[in-house]
Design a protein around this motif. Structure first.
Motif, PDB file in Angstrom:
ATOM      1  N   LEU A 123       0.891  -1.140  -0.063  1.00  0.00           N
ATOM      2  CA  LEU A 123       0.029  -0.058   0.147  1.00  0.00           C
ATOM      3  C   LEU A 123       0.920   1.377   0.092  1.00  0.00           C
ATOM      4  N   GLU A 124       1.935   1.292   0.955  1.00  0.00           N
ATOM      5  CA  GLU A 124       2.860   2.463   0.933  1.00  0.00           C
ATOM      6  C   GLU A 124       3.454   2.659  -0.570  1.00  0.00           C
ATOM      7  N   LYS A 125       3.707   1.655  -1.179  1.00  0.00           N
ATOM      8  CA  LYS A 125       4.305   1.834  -2.522  1.00  0.00           C
ATOM      9  C   LYS A 125       3.374   2.577  -3.585  1.00  0.00           C
ATOM     10  N   VAL A 126       2.129   1.952  -3.289  1.00  0.00           N
ATOM     11  CA  VAL A 126       0.866   2.323  -3.989  1.00  0.00           C
ATOM     12  C   VAL A 126       0.684   3.944  -4.063  1.00  0.00           C
ATOM     13  N   ILE A 127       0.864   4.301  -2.772  1.00  0.00           N
ATOM     14  CA  ILE A 127       0.581   5.670  -2.220  1.00  0.00           C
ATOM     15  C   ILE A 127       1.665   6.697  -2.969  1.00  0.00           C
ATOM     16  N   GLU A 128       2.817   6.113  -2.798  1.00  0.00           N
ATOM     17  CA  GLU A 128       4.081   6.885  -3.485  1.00  0.00           C
ATOM     18  C   GLU A 128       3.761   7.113  -4.981  1.00  0.00           C
ATOM     19  N   VAL A 129       3.189   5.987  -5.700  1.00  0.00           N
ATOM     20  CA  VAL A 129       2.909   6.163  -7.219  1.00  0.00           C
ATOM     21  C   VAL A 129       1.855   7.129  -7.393  1.00  0.00           C
ATOM     22  N   LEU A 130       0.651   7.034  -6.575  1.00  0.00           N
ATOM     23  CA  LEU A 130      -0.423   7.922  -6.654  1.00  0.00           C
ATOM     24  C   LEU A 130      -0.036   9.511  -6.479  1.00  0.00           C
ATOM     25  N   GLU A 131       0.984   9.579  -5.564  1.00  0.00           N
ATOM     26  CA  GLU A 131       1.443  11.008  -5.255  1.00  0.00           C
ATOM     27  C   GLU A 131       2.347  11.414  -6.353  1.00  0.00           C
ATOM     28  N   SER A 132       3.016  10.652  -7.021  1.00  0.00           N
ATOM     29  CA  SER A 132       3.908  10.877  -8.203  1.00  0.00           C
ATOM     30  C   SER A 132       2.881  11.203  -9.511  1.00  0.00           C
ATOM     31  N   LEU A 133       1.779  10.479  -9.657  1.00  0.00           N
ATOM     32  CA  LEU A 133       0.741  10.717 -10.639  1.00  0.00           C
ATOM     33  C   LEU A 133      -0.064  12.163 -10.302  1.00  0.00           C
ATOM     34  N   ARG A 134      -0.105  12.356  -9.115  1.00  0.00           N
ATOM     35  CA  ARG A 134      -0.846  13.522  -8.671  1.00  0.00           C
ATOM     36  C   ARG A 134      -0.044  14.657  -9.080  1.00  0.00           C
ATOM     37  N   GLU A 136       2.420  14.959 -11.157  1.00  0.00           N
ATOM     38  CA  GLU A 136       2.351  15.261 -12.985  1.00  0.00           C
ATOM     39  C   GLU A 136       1.262  15.691 -13.478  1.00  0.00           C
ATOM     40  N   PHE A 137      -0.057  15.287 -12.792  1.00  0.00           N
ATOM     41  CA  PHE A 137      -1.294  15.838 -13.345  1.00  0.00           C
ATOM     42  C   PHE A 137      -1.347  17.294 -13.089  1.00  0.00           C
ATOM     43  N   GLU A 143      -3.102  18.792 -20.669  1.00  0.00           N
ATOM     44  CA  GLU A 143      -2.207  17.743 -21.296  1.00  0.00           C
ATOM     45  C   GLU A 143      -2.064  16.497 -20.420  1.00  0.00           C
ATOM     46  N   ASN A 144      -2.078  16.411 -19.422  1.00  0.00           N
ATOM     47  CA  ASN A 144      -1.698  15.093 -18.480  1.00  0.00           C
ATOM     48  C   ASN A 144      -3.002  14.525 -17.983  1.00  0.00           C
ATOM     49  N   LYS A 145      -4.020  14.617 -18.806  1.00  0.00           N
ATOM     50  CA  LYS A 145      -5.365  13.893 -18.303  1.00  0.00           C
ATOM     51  C   LYS A 145      -4.938  12.284 -18.029  1.00  0.00           C
ATOM     52  N   ALA A 146      -4.280  11.779 -18.758  1.00  0.00           N
ATOM     53  CA  ALA A 146      -4.008  10.370 -18.623  1.00  0.00           C
ATOM     54  C   ALA A 146      -3.472  10.109 -17.026  1.00  0.00           C
ATOM     55  N   TYR A 149      -6.652   9.904 -15.020  1.00  0.00           N
ATOM     56  CA  TYR A 149      -7.126   8.558 -15.013  1.00  0.00           C
ATOM     57  C   TYR A 149      -6.459   7.395 -14.531  1.00  0.00           C
ATOM     58  N   SER A 150      -5.094   7.512 -14.531  1.00  0.00           N
ATOM     59  CA  SER A 150      -4.129   6.604 -13.850  1.00  0.00           C
ATOM     60  C   SER A 150      -4.434   6.637 -12.276  1.00  0.00           C
ATOM     61  N   MET A 151      -4.655   7.859 -11.689  1.00  0.00           N
ATOM     62  CA  MET A 151      -4.801   7.830 -10.367  1.00  0.00           C
ATOM     63  C   MET A 151      -6.363   7.386  -9.857  1.00  0.00           C
ATOM     64  N   ILE A 152      -7.347   7.553 -10.781  1.00  0.00           N
ATOM     65  CA  ILE A 152      -8.489   6.965 -10.550  1.00  0.00           C
ATOM     66  C   ILE A 152      -8.712   5.332 -10.739  1.00  0.00           C
ATOM     67  N   GLN A 153      -7.929   5.011 -11.664  1.00  0.00           N
ATOM     68  CA  GLN A 153      -7.978   3.440 -11.794  1.00  0.00           C
ATOM     69  C   GLN A 153      -6.851   2.623 -10.969  1.00  0.00           C
ATOM     70  N   LEU A 154      -5.948   3.297 -10.246  1.00  0.00           N
ATOM     71  CA  LEU A 154      -5.074   2.773  -9.584  1.00  0.00           C
ATOM     72  C   LEU A 154      -5.708   2.665  -8.161  1.00  0.00           C
ATOM     73  N   LEU A 155      -6.413   3.535  -7.743  1.00  0.00           N
ATOM     74  CA  LEU A 155      -6.864   3.994  -6.377  1.00  0.00           C
ATOM     75  C   LEU A 155      -7.445   2.726  -5.807  1.00  0.00           C
ATOM     76  N   PRO A 156      -6.781   2.150  -4.586  1.00  0.00           N
ATOM     77  CA  PRO A 156      -7.466   0.886  -3.824  1.00  0.00           C
ATOM     78  C   PRO A 156      -8.836   0.983  -3.148  1.00  0.00           C
ATOM     79  N   GLU A 157      -9.374  -0.095  -3.188  1.00  0.00           N
ATOM     80  CA  GLU A 157     -10.668  -0.055  -2.300  1.00  0.00           C
ATOM     81  C   GLU A 157     -10.327   0.405  -0.956  1.00  0.00           C
TER      82      GLU A 157
END
Length: 206
Positions: A123-134, A136-137, A143-146, A149-157
């Motif tokens: 989970l901690e690794k996923v949070i790091e990736v989510l923050e990196s995507l945020r 960038e967005f 330009e960075n709508k992708a 989408y990556s944040m929305i689709q990666l977000l854990p339940e």
């Protein structure tokens, strides 16, 4: 994890008056509002309410007019189950679509209290990736709508969402009976909260 805050119970007085309409027994009403604004259910009204509740849902229509409002913060996996209760409930939620990028991701945004250490590290690794995507967005939202989408689709339940929920006592007894033995601990906390609603245990169980 589940958090229930700002509980408000409303319309007891009108519900009790309606319960007495069929027999026009309004002269037996003995409930009142105390000086500090608390509704006190009188012994006559309490006995009537208990009889109606025990007679079944067709007879206890008055409990559908006792309203409850509460702020609930819970993970998405719990909300997916709660969403089966559509009739008689209303919920306004914080918006993942509109606000997911508005603040940094942190571990406190997620429910991880039951995770084994290996899952928590993931989970901690996923949070790091989510923050990196945020990050960038927010550099260029068009330009960075992708990245959005990556944040929305990666977000854990396990991501926590807050909703202001309105329901009534009939909804509450249905939820309690259906979920009191559920394997999710969040439902046990929710059912314990239901039992603490004013006069709930007395009306339905005592």
């Amino acid at each position: 994890m589940i958090k229930l805050e700002k509980t408000a119970v409303m319309n007891f007085e009108n519900a009790i008056r309606g319960a007495r309409n069929p027999l026009e027994s309004w002269d037996r009403i003995d409930s009142y509002v105390s000086q500090d604004g608390k509704f006190i259910l009188g012994s006559n009204d309490l006995e009537l309410g208990r009889r109606l509740c025990r007679a079944g849902s067709d007879h206890r229509k008055f409990v559908r007019q006792i309203f409850v409002s509460v702020d609930i913060t819970a993970p998405i996996y719990w909300w997916k189950e709660f969403d089966t209760y559509k009739v008689g409930t209303v919920a306004n939620s914080t918006s993942t679509m509109h606000k997911i990028h508005s603040k940094p991701f942190s571990k406190s945004d997620f429910s991880y209290d039951k995770m084994v250490p290996e899952a928590e590290k993931s989970l901690e690794k996923v949070i790091e990736v989510l923050e990196s995507l945020r990050q960038e967005f927010i550099k260029d939202k068009v330009e960075n709508k992708a990245f959005w989408y990556s944040m929305i689709q990666l977000l854990p339940e396990s991501y926590n969402q807050k909703r202001t929920v309105t329901l009534n006592y009939e909804n509450a007894i249905g939820m309690y009976n259906s979920r009191k033995g559920h394997k999710l601990e969040e439902w046990h906390h929710f059912c314990d909260w239901i039992l603490e609603l004013p006069y709930f245990k007395t009306l339905f169980f005592d």
